[in-house]
Design a protein around this motif. Structure first.
Motif, short mmCIF file in Angstrom:
data_model
loop_
_atom_site.label_atom_id
_atom_site.label_comp_id
_atom_site.label_asym_id
_atom_site.label_seq_id
_atom_site.Cartn_x
_atom_site.Cartn_y
_atom_site.Cartn_z
N THR A 1 -4.01 -60.89 -26.77
CA THR A 1 -4.59 -59.71 -27.57
C THR A 1 -5.22 -58.77 -26.81
O THR A 1 -6.51 -59.26 -26.32
N ILE A 2 -5.08 -57.54 -26.51
CA ILE A 2 -5.94 -56.83 -25.79
C ILE A 2 -6.63 -55.73 -26.68
O ILE A 2 -5.80 -55.07 -27.64
N SER A 3 -7.60 -55.25 -26.57
CA SER A 3 -8.45 -54.42 -27.38
C SER A 3 -9.33 -53.70 -26.47
O SER A 3 -9.74 -54.16 -25.45
N ARG A 4 -9.79 -52.53 -27.30
CA ARG A 4 -11.00 -51.89 -26.32
C ARG A 4 -12.11 -51.43 -27.14
O ARG A 4 -11.50 -51.12 -28.37
N ASP A 5 -13.24 -51.41 -26.83
CA ASP A 5 -14.23 -51.04 -27.62
C ASP A 5 -14.96 -49.94 -26.60
O ASP A 5 -15.62 -49.72 -25.86
N ASN A 6 -14.63 -48.38 -27.33
CA ASN A 6 -14.91 -47.35 -26.51
C ASN A 6 -16.39 -47.06 -26.76
O ASN A 6 -16.97 -46.53 -25.76
N THR A 7 -16.94 -47.56 -27.63
CA THR A 7 -18.28 -47.53 -27.77
C THR A 7 -19.27 -48.15 -26.92
O THR A 7 -20.32 -47.95 -26.39
N LYS A 8 -18.48 -49.33 -26.29
CA LYS A 8 -19.25 -50.03 -25.36
C LYS A 8 -18.73 -50.26 -23.72
O LYS A 8 -18.91 -50.65 -22.97
N ASN A 9 -17.37 -49.15 -23.73
CA ASN A 9 -16.99 -49.02 -22.43
C ASN A 9 -16.29 -50.38 -21.83
O ASN A 9 -16.35 -50.84 -20.80
N THR A 10 -15.76 -51.16 -23.03
CA THR A 10 -15.32 -52.57 -22.65
C THR A 10 -13.85 -52.88 -23.02
O THR A 10 -13.57 -52.19 -24.27
N ILE A 11 -13.09 -53.46 -22.36
CA ILE A 11 -11.68 -53.75 -22.80
C ILE A 11 -11.66 -55.35 -22.59
O ILE A 11 -11.89 -55.92 -21.76
N ASN A 12 -11.04 -55.95 -23.75
CA ASN A 12 -11.21 -57.25 -24.09
C ASN A 12 -9.75 -57.82 -24.02
O ASN A 12 -8.69 -57.24 -24.42
N LEU A 13 -9.73 -58.95 -23.57
CA LEU A 13 -8.10 -59.80 -23.46
C LEU A 13 -8.62 -61.20 -24.34
O LEU A 13 -9.19 -61.94 -23.59
#
Length: 115
Positions: free
Chosen positions: A68-80
């Protein structure tokens, strides 16, 4: 120049889970696509997942349902998020950003899955 730094890799038993992160040094202007790739020893690099700036995810068929890929634009982070890990998931996981200013790559984080 955007710098990407991956983290979260490690040694895990088959069936376990990991959460990888790709941290960008600055806000990446839209439109953009962030990709995760992996490269197993002796094999070519393989694209596994991507997420666009509007949040649309895409997955390789080999990982669909487990990644599952997601992104947190408030932290400039993309998670997998990787679940039900298999030995064949072993490899160096690298993120890259496709932007209007060019392509940027991280250096990767190693995932090793023991059977």
């Amino acid at each position: 120049q955007v710098t990407l730094v991956e983290s979260g890799g490690g040694l895990v038993q088959a069936g376990g889970s990991l959460r990888l992160s790709c941290a960008a040094s600055e806000t990446i202007r839209a439109p953009n696509v962030i990709n995760w790739h992996r490269q197993a020893p002796g094999k070519e690099r393989e694209w596994v997942a991507s997420i666009s700036s509007d949040g649309t995810p895409n997955y390789a068929s080999s990982v669909k349902g487990r990644f599952t890929i997601s992104r947190d634009n408030t932290k400039n982070t993309i998670n997998l998020e990787i679940n039900s890990l298999k030995p064949e998931d072993t490899g160096a996981y690298v993120c890259n950003a496709q932007t209007v200013f060019g392509m940027f790559w991280g250096r990767g984080t190693q995932v090793t899955v023991s059977s």
